[in-house]
Scaffold this motif. Structure first.
Motif, PDB file in Angstrom:
ATOM      1  N   LYS A  27       7.835  23.152   7.670  1.00 44.22           N
ATOM      2  CA  LYS A  27       8.221  22.834   9.148  1.00 44.22           C
ATOM      3  C   LYS A  27       7.889  21.572   9.510  1.00 44.22           C
ATOM      4  N   VAL A  28       6.666  21.213   9.285  1.00 45.54           N
ATOM      5  CA  VAL A  28       6.028  19.876   9.611  1.00 45.54           C
ATOM      6  C   VAL A  28       6.234  18.924   8.615  1.00 45.54           C
ATOM      7  N   LYS A  29       6.508  17.725   8.793  1.00 48.37           N
ATOM      8  CA  LYS A  29       6.587  16.678   7.725  1.00 48.37           C
ATOM      9  C   LYS A  29       6.266  15.473   8.328  1.00 48.37           C
ATOM     10  N   GLY A  30       5.817  14.502   7.812  1.00 49.85           N
ATOM     11  CA  GLY A  30       5.411  13.166   8.257  1.00 49.85           C
ATOM     12  C   GLY A  30       5.065  12.394   6.837  1.00 49.85           C
ATOM     13  N   LYS A  31       4.501  11.035   7.289  1.00 49.80           N
ATOM     14  CA  LYS A  31       3.935  10.212   6.215  1.00 49.80           C
ATOM     15  C   LYS A  31       2.933   8.997   6.658  1.00 49.80           C
ATOM     16  N   THR A  32       2.362   8.676   6.014  1.00 52.83           N
ATOM     17  CA  THR A  32       1.141   7.730   6.294  1.00 52.83           C
ATOM     18  C   THR A  32       1.823   6.222   5.804  1.00 52.83           C
ATOM     19  N   LYS A  33       1.087   5.384   6.414  1.00 56.03           N
ATOM     20  CA  LYS A  33       1.329   4.176   5.996  1.00 56.03           C
ATOM     21  C   LYS A  33       0.002   3.186   5.797  1.00 56.03           C
ATOM     22  N   ASN A  34       0.134   2.247   4.795  1.00 60.17           N
ATOM     23  CA  ASN A  34      -0.825   1.321   4.649  1.00 60.17           C
ATOM     24  C   ASN A  34      -2.113   2.116   4.103  1.00 60.17           C
TER      25      ASN A  34
ATOM     26  N   MET B  54       0.749  -1.041  -0.095  1.00 59.15           N
ATOM     27  CA  MET B  54       0.043   0.015   0.002  1.00 59.15           C
ATOM     28  C   MET B  54       0.914   1.199  -0.067  1.00 59.15           C
ATOM     29  N   PRO B  55       0.524   2.124  -0.426  1.00 50.17           N
ATOM     30  CA  PRO B  55       1.068   3.503  -0.750  1.00 50.17           C
ATOM     31  C   PRO B  55       1.372   4.071   0.855  1.00 50.17           C
ATOM     32  N   GLU B  56       2.664   4.971   0.613  1.00 50.08           N
ATOM     33  CA  GLU B  56       3.035   5.860   1.667  1.00 50.08           C
ATOM     34  C   GLU B  56       2.697   7.274   1.173  1.00 50.08           C
ATOM     35  N   ILE B  57       2.110   8.031   1.844  1.00 46.64           N
ATOM     36  CA  ILE B  57       1.898   9.358   1.390  1.00 46.64           C
ATOM     37  C   ILE B  57       2.589  10.234   2.169  1.00 46.64           C
ATOM     38  N   LYS B  58       3.357  11.371   1.566  1.00 49.31           N
ATOM     39  CA  LYS B  58       3.922  12.283   2.282  1.00 49.31           C
ATOM     40  C   LYS B  58       3.102  13.175   2.575  1.00 49.31           C
ATOM     41  N   LEU B  59       3.283  13.783   4.106  1.00 50.30           N
ATOM     42  CA  LEU B  59       2.623  14.859   4.615  1.00 50.30           C
ATOM     43  C   LEU B  59       3.422  15.955   4.912  1.00 50.30           C
ATOM     44  N   LYS B  60       3.165  17.229   4.623  1.00 47.35           N
ATOM     45  CA  LYS B  60       3.891  18.335   4.658  1.00 47.35           C
ATOM     46  C   LYS B  60       3.032  19.631   4.988  1.00 47.35           C
TER      47      LYS B  60
ATOM     48  N   THR C 244     -14.611  20.291   3.046  1.00 51.62           N
ATOM     49  CA  THR C 244     -13.287  20.167   3.273  1.00 51.62           C
ATOM     50  C   THR C 244     -12.982  18.610   2.667  1.00 51.62           C
ATOM     51  N   ASP C 245     -12.010  18.337   1.824  1.00 53.67           N
ATOM     52  CA  ASP C 245     -11.744  17.229   1.420  1.00 53.67           C
ATOM     53  C   ASP C 245     -10.683  16.528   2.645  1.00 53.67           C
ATOM     54  N   ILE C 246     -11.440  15.166   3.081  1.00 54.66           N
ATOM     55  CA  ILE C 246     -11.037  14.505   4.229  1.00 54.66           C
ATOM     56  C   ILE C 246     -10.745  12.931   3.772  1.00 54.66           C
ATOM     57  N   PHE C 247      -9.413  12.560   4.328  1.00 56.27           N
ATOM     58  CA  PHE C 247      -9.574  11.003   4.247  1.00 56.27           C
ATOM     59  C   PHE C 247      -9.550  10.468   5.582  1.00 56.27           C
ATOM     60  N   GLN C 248     -10.321   9.595   6.064  1.00 55.93           N
ATOM     61  CA  GLN C 248     -10.593   9.087   7.297  1.00 55.93           C
ATOM     62  C   GLN C 248      -9.679   7.712   7.383  1.00 55.93           C
ATOM     63  N   MET C 249      -8.824   7.694   8.415  1.00 54.50           N
ATOM     64  CA  MET C 249      -8.020   6.500   8.356  1.00 54.50           C
ATOM     65  C   MET C 249      -7.438   6.405  10.056  1.00 54.50           C
ATOM     66  N   PRO C 250      -6.790   4.988  10.207  1.00 52.97           N
ATOM     67  CA  PRO C 250      -6.489   4.706  11.376  1.00 52.97           C
ATOM     68  C   PRO C 250      -5.322   5.986  11.967  1.00 52.97           C
ATOM     69  N   ILE C 251      -5.547   6.325  13.194  1.00 56.00           N
ATOM     70  CA  ILE C 251      -4.508   7.434  13.690  1.00 56.00           C
ATOM     71  C   ILE C 251      -3.047   6.756  13.657  1.00 56.00           C
ATOM     72  N   SER C 252      -2.999   5.369  13.948  1.00 55.69           N
ATOM     73  CA  SER C 252      -1.691   4.976  14.193  1.00 55.69           C
ATOM     74  C   SER C 252      -0.968   4.589  12.771  1.00 55.69           C
ATOM     75  N   ASN C 253      -1.754   5.113  11.654  1.00 53.34           N
ATOM     76  CA  ASN C 253      -0.877   5.166  10.484  1.00 53.34           C
ATOM     77  C   ASN C 253      -0.387   6.419  10.118  1.00 53.34           C
ATOM     78  N   ILE C 254      -0.420   7.405  10.976  1.00 57.21           N
ATOM     79  CA  ILE C 254       0.279   8.671  10.675  1.00 57.21           C
ATOM     80  C   ILE C 254       1.508   8.724  11.608  1.00 57.21           C
ATOM     81  N   LYS C 255       2.435   9.258  11.067  1.00 56.58           N
ATOM     82  CA  LYS C 255       3.924   9.555  11.746  1.00 56.58           C
ATOM     83  C   LYS C 255       4.275  10.710  11.221  1.00 56.58           C
TER      84      LYS C 255
END
Length: 188
Positions: free
Chosen positions: A12-19, A1-7, A55-66
């Motif tokens: 200054k704030v960066k992260g990624k998703t998993k699964n 499953m893709p990893e999506i970059k967060l920014k 607002t465009d929102i993607f609902q996902m498990p909170i543990s999949n955010i880093k």
């Protein structure tokens, strides 16, 4: 499953998703007055809301955010004492997403925090439609409206599965004792 970059918008704030993919979560356009108030609070209405106030929102498990950089730049607001935690960056007021309490394995990530504008439909699927349209800023065409019942049932079933799987931990937004990493500002 893709990893999506967060920014955030200033970087200054960066992260990624998993699964993450179309079947792992639920993508919606939320027109509720709380989402609109959050965008207004951040002075980000023009970049967050579409013409209908959605607002465009993607609902996902909170543990999949880093979060990999800038965790100290994250703050939150609640529109009432028992309202959702609405996370954002203090560096540039980029909305991150909406979370419930520490035991709930849910985050609605807001599109502004996802660094995938050109591939969003491919990675997350098309949104399932506008919901909470009674709060829309103008009439939402029938073909853009989502089935609220179908979306609610999908979201609830995902929440149950995520809870059973323990996907409320780890959470970058709550510590191990369930306390928010940033004390929310509660608005009246």
């Amino acid at each position: 499953m893709p990893e999506i970059k967060l920014k955030c918008s200033c970087g200054k704030v960066k992260g990624k998703t998993k699964n993450v993919n179309e079947s792992s979560g639920t993508r919606i356009m939320c027109c509720c007055d709380d989402c609109q108030s959050f965008a207004q609070y951040l002075n980000q209405e023009s970049s967050v809301l579409d013409q209908y106030g959605g607002t465009d929102i993607f609902q996902m498990p909170i543990s999949n955010i880093k979060i990999t950089e800038g965790i100290e730049q994250i703050s939150s607001v609640r529109l009432s004492a028992k309202g959702m935690y609405r996370r954002y960056t203090i560096c540039c007021n980029t909305p991150i997403g909406n979370t419930m309490g520490p035991g709930v394995p849910f985050i609605g990530v807001i599109h502004n925090f996802m660094d995938n504008a050109s591939t969003r439909d491919e990675e997350l699927g098309k949104n399932r439609g506008h919901i909470q349209t009674k709060f829309a800023r103008q009439e939402v065409p029938t073909e853009l409206k989502g089935s609220s019942l179908k979306i609610i049932l999908r979201s609830l079933s995902k929440l149950i599965v995520w809870k059973i799987k323990g996907l409320n931990k780890p959470s970058v937004f709550f510590d191990d004792n369930g306390k928010p990493i940033a004390k929310p500002n509660i608005l009246n």
